[in-house]
Design an enzyme around this catalytic site. Structure first.
Site, PDB file in Angstrom:
ATOM      1  CB  SER A 177       0.837  -2.361  -6.693  1.00 42.79           C
ATOM      2  OG  SER A 177       0.573  -3.640  -6.576  1.00 42.79           O
TER       3      SER A 177
ATOM      4  CE1 TYR B 153       0.804  -6.598  -0.527  1.00 42.21           C
ATOM      5  CE2 TYR B 153       0.096  -5.710  -2.419  1.00 42.21           C
ATOM      6  CZ  TYR B 153       0.181  -5.696  -1.312  1.00 42.21           C
ATOM      7  OH  TYR B 153       0.053  -4.627  -0.582  1.00 42.21           O
TER       8      TYR B 153
ATOM      9  CB  THR C 282       4.769  -5.915   0.336  1.00 39.07           C
ATOM     10  OG1 THR C 282       4.684  -5.191  -0.631  1.00 39.07           O
ATOM     11  CG2 THR C 282       3.765  -5.794   1.013  1.00 39.07           C
TER      12      THR C 282
ATOM     13  CE  LYS D 264       6.133  -1.736   0.795  1.00 37.24           C
ATOM     14  NZ  LYS D 264       4.786  -0.943   0.848  1.00 37.24           N
TER      15      LYS D 264
ATOM     16  CG  HIS E 193       1.316  -0.972   3.444  1.00 34.61           C
ATOM     17  ND1 HIS E 193       1.794  -2.797   3.264  1.00 34.61           N
ATOM     18  CD2 HIS E 193       0.598  -0.800   2.809  1.00 34.61           C
ATOM     19  CE1 HIS E 193       0.844  -2.923   2.086  1.00 34.61           C
ATOM     20  NE2 HIS E 193      -0.018  -1.661   1.970  1.00 34.61           N
TER      21      HIS E 193
HETATM   22  C1  LIG Z   1      -3.449   3.209  -2.035  1.00 36.52           C
HETATM   23  C2  LIG Z   1      -1.977   2.948  -1.868  1.00 36.52           C
HETATM   24  C3  LIG Z   1      -1.799   1.084  -2.320  1.00 36.52           C
HETATM   25  C4  LIG Z   1      -0.436   0.524  -2.169  1.00 36.52           C
HETATM   26  N1  LIG Z   1      -0.627   0.079  -2.748  1.00 36.52           N
HETATM   27  C5  LIG Z   1       0.939  -1.183  -2.460  1.00 36.52           C
HETATM   28  C6  LIG Z   1       0.948  -2.017  -3.127  1.00 36.52           C
HETATM   29  O1  LIG Z   1       0.286  -2.170  -3.667  1.00 36.52           O
HETATM   30  N2  LIG Z   1       1.456  -2.972  -2.387  1.00 36.52           N
HETATM   31  C7  LIG Z   1       2.666  -2.775  -1.362  1.00 36.52           C
HETATM   32  O2  LIG Z   1       3.783  -3.005  -0.707  1.00 36.52           O
HETATM   33  N3  LIG Z   1       1.878  -1.338  -0.746  1.00 36.52           N
HETATM   34  C8  LIG Z   1       1.760  -0.867  -1.670  1.00 36.52           C
HETATM   35  N4  LIG Z   1       0.762   0.293  -0.573  1.00 36.52           N
HETATM   36  C9  LIG Z   1       1.740   0.826   0.627  1.00 36.52           C
HETATM   37  C10 LIG Z   1       3.226   1.872   0.154  1.00 36.52           C
HETATM   38  O3  LIG Z   1       4.007   1.057  -0.724  1.00 36.52           O
HETATM   39  C11 LIG Z   1       3.405   2.145   0.873  1.00 36.52           C
HETATM   40  O4  LIG Z   1       4.358   1.566   1.278  1.00 36.52           O
HETATM   41  C12 LIG Z   1       3.177   3.368   1.820  1.00 36.52           C
HETATM   42  O5  LIG Z   1       3.006   4.695   1.001  1.00 36.52           O
HETATM   43  C13 LIG Z   1       4.616   4.709   2.665  1.00 36.52           C
HETATM   44  O6  LIG Z   1       4.129   5.501   3.448  1.00 36.52           O
HETATM   45  P1  LIG Z   1       3.323   6.716   2.751  1.00 36.52           P
HETATM   46  O7  LIG Z   1       2.199   7.051   1.930  1.00 36.52           O
HETATM   47  O8  LIG Z   1       3.100   8.151   3.874  1.00 36.52           O
HETATM   48  O9  LIG Z   1       4.838   7.302   2.195  1.00 36.52           O
HETATM   49  C14 LIG Z   1       0.224   1.419  -0.911  1.00 36.52           C
HETATM   50  C15 LIG Z   1       0.080   2.750  -0.624  1.00 36.52           C
HETATM   51  C16 LIG Z   1      -1.091   3.678  -0.376  1.00 36.52           C
HETATM   52  C17 LIG Z   1      -1.484   4.455  -0.055  1.00 36.52           C
HETATM   53  O1  LIG Z   2      -3.625  -0.871  -0.485  1.00 33.44           O
HETATM   54  C1  LIG Z   2      -2.981  -1.069   0.436  1.00 33.44           C
HETATM   55  O2  LIG Z   2      -2.601  -0.366   0.991  1.00 33.44           O
HETATM   56  C2  LIG Z   2      -2.485  -1.756  -0.693  1.00 33.44           C
HETATM   57  O3  LIG Z   2      -1.388  -2.651   0.122  1.00 33.44           O
HETATM   58  C3  LIG Z   2      -3.351  -2.487  -1.946  1.00 33.44           C
HETATM   59  C4  LIG Z   2      -2.929  -4.460  -1.517  1.00 33.44           C
HETATM   60  C5  LIG Z   2      -4.082  -5.041  -2.386  1.00 33.44           C
HETATM   61  C6  LIG Z   2      -4.034  -4.590  -3.118  1.00 33.44           C
HETATM   62  C7  LIG Z   2      -3.749  -2.808  -3.784  1.00 33.44           C
HETATM   63  C8  LIG Z   2      -3.161  -2.360  -3.148  1.00 33.44           C
END
Ligand SMILES: Cc1cc2nc3c(=O)[nH]c(=O)nc-3n(C[C@H](O)[C@H](O)[C@H](O)COP(=O)(O)O)c2cc1C
Ligand SMILES: O=C(O)C(=O)c1ccccc1
Length: 388
Positions: free
Chosen positions: A128, A152, A178, A260, A284
């Site tokens: 990420s 991002y 994303t 994404k 997401h």
């Molecule tokens: C705690 C957390 C942080 C996340 N951070 C990001 C991120 O930094 N970048 C991103 O593209 N998606 C982020 N996501 C979304 C995940 O990449 C993904 O799309 C999502 O968790 C998929 O769904 P699931 O948790 O039901 O498997 C985050 C999800 C969670 C739960």
């Molecule tokens: O929390 C999230 O879902 C997420 O995508 C995110 C966004 C910025 C920084 C860290 C996580």
């Protein structure tokens, strides 16, 4: 090749005479419960929670459970091939580790622990932009194992260009952009807990080590962390982007570009028109728009709109082997797994992530065999029926 499902299942039952009382859970919900016990409210709900009333999170699970598998018999499933080809690269399994930011709030091993678990399994790790350690450190820990970088798209295009160049230089092999998070959603639990990790300086490592970011600060982050964090909040997202901006990415990287957060078939067509290499059908994990379409429900129309013009991946709600089978049957080449792996990380660091990954893959392998399927690349929609 030995089938992973039978191996893992055998390893578990082999301890029948003397089971380890401290053994890891097998059941997804039990990992989540253990993570709940380990973590404070703030971090736990940051991971487990979603946008608004969490209707989208429920829609993801509902979309999956509405699809029913109609198993086929007598088709010789001695050898199951779970491998996939993505962007000219062969991987042993049809899953990737979803990009997850701020992993330092989950476990001290953080991104490095989960990245190494992916490396052990040959599962691509998507680092990420909001990782807790700089992308170069993650790439180094991965060695030759496959890793992709999630971008991002900052309001400051010099940072975007710099991130792309850093990712390319440190050995990432694809860029996941994303699109669904140009700003943080209305997340009721985080607002209730007054918990936003970035404000405590979590998940900003890539920015605090970036030359383009640092030149905009009066003092280095070590001297004035508060000012650096405030600047970060100003540049993190970019609500002004349009489809024309995709050209900027192509000009700044040679790596495959994967968008994404696509749910609408019209957006899928625009993505194809822009010549991107892949898309990820995702909401997401229900963390952005409350009341959005379940990701699996969006998949068939997006797949029809894209045809064979781009690679389709999917995430949001994948918990078990049968979920993966359904997503692939409906048009995805592979899926990303998010929260289940993070509960593994919370409970047991790298070992927990690997354990959850292995179990999901074992379940997939066995479910494939029992449904009469010997290759993930041959899964078809006719294997499913959608409940009314
Ligand atoms: C705690 C957390 C942080 C996340 N951070 C990001 C991120 O930094 N970048 C991103 O593209 N998606 C982020 N996501 C979304 C995940 O990449 C993904 O799309 C999502 O968790 C998929 O769904 P699931 O948790 O039901 O498997 C985050 C999800 C969670 C739960
Ligand atoms: O929390 C999230 O879902 C997420 O995508 C995110 C966004 C910025 C920084 C860290 C996580």
């Amino acid at each position: 090749m030995e089938n992973i499902g039978n191996n893992i299942q055998y390893q578990i039952y082999a301890t029948m005479q003397n089971p380890d009382p401290d053994r890891f859970p097998v059941i997804h919900e039990e990992w989540e419960n253990l993570a709940r016990k380990k973590l404070q409210d703030g971090p736990f709900y940051y991971i487990a929670g979603g946008a608004g009333s969490e209707k989208t999170m429920r829609a993801n699970l509902k979309a999956l459970s509405k699809q029913e598998i109609i198993p086929r018999m007598l088709r010789n499933v001695d050898q199951r091939d779970l491998s996939v080809n993505l962007f000219g690269q062969k991987y042993p399994f049809p899953i990737l580790q979803a990009p997850i930011g701020v992993q330092s709030i989950i476990h001290e091993e953080g991104d490095i622990g989960s990245a190494k678990a992916s490396a052990e399994m040959g599962v691509p790790y998507i680092a990420s932009s909001a990782s807790s350690v700089p992308m170069e450190k993650i790439a180094e820990a991965m060695g030759d194992a496959p890793c992709w970088f999630q971008l991002y798209w900052s309001r400051d295009s010099e940072i975007v260009a710099s991130f792309l160049s850093r990712a390319e230089k440190s050995g990432y092999s694809a860029i996941v952009v994303t699109l669904d998070t140009p700003m943080m959603a209305w997340r009721e639990k985080d607002l209730k807990n007054v918990y936003l990790p970035f404000l405590a300086g979590e998940g900003v490592a890539n920015y605090f080590t970036d030359p383009a970011f640092l030149t905009k600060l009066d003092k280095p982050p070590q001297e004035d962390p508060q000012a650096a964090i405030i600047h970060w909040t100003k540049i993190f997202g970019n609500t002004g982007l349009t489809w024309d901006d995709i050209d900027f990415l192509r000009e700044h990287t040679k790596l495959p570009i994967i968008l994404k957060g696509i749910l609408h078939p019209e957006d899928a067509k625009l993505a194809v028109k822009k010549g991107v290499d892949g898309i990820i059908v995702s909401n997401h994990g229900g963390r952005q728009v409350d009341g959005a379409i379940g990701a699996l429900d969006a998949l068939p129309d997006v797949a029809a709109a894209v045809g064979d013009k781009a690679t389709i991946l999917m995430d949001s709600g994948i918990r078990r082997g049968s979920d993966i089978l359904k997503a692939i049957a409906l048009g995805a080449e592979a899926v990303l797994v998010g929260r289940p792996l993070m509960y593994g990380l919370a409970v047991a660091g790298q070992r927990g992530v690997k354990e959850v990954m292995q179990n999901i893959l074992a379940d997939l392998d066995i479910t494939m065999g029992l449904a009469g399927q010997s290759s993930v690349s041959n899964l078809e929609a006719s294997l499913l029926r959608k409940m009314e």
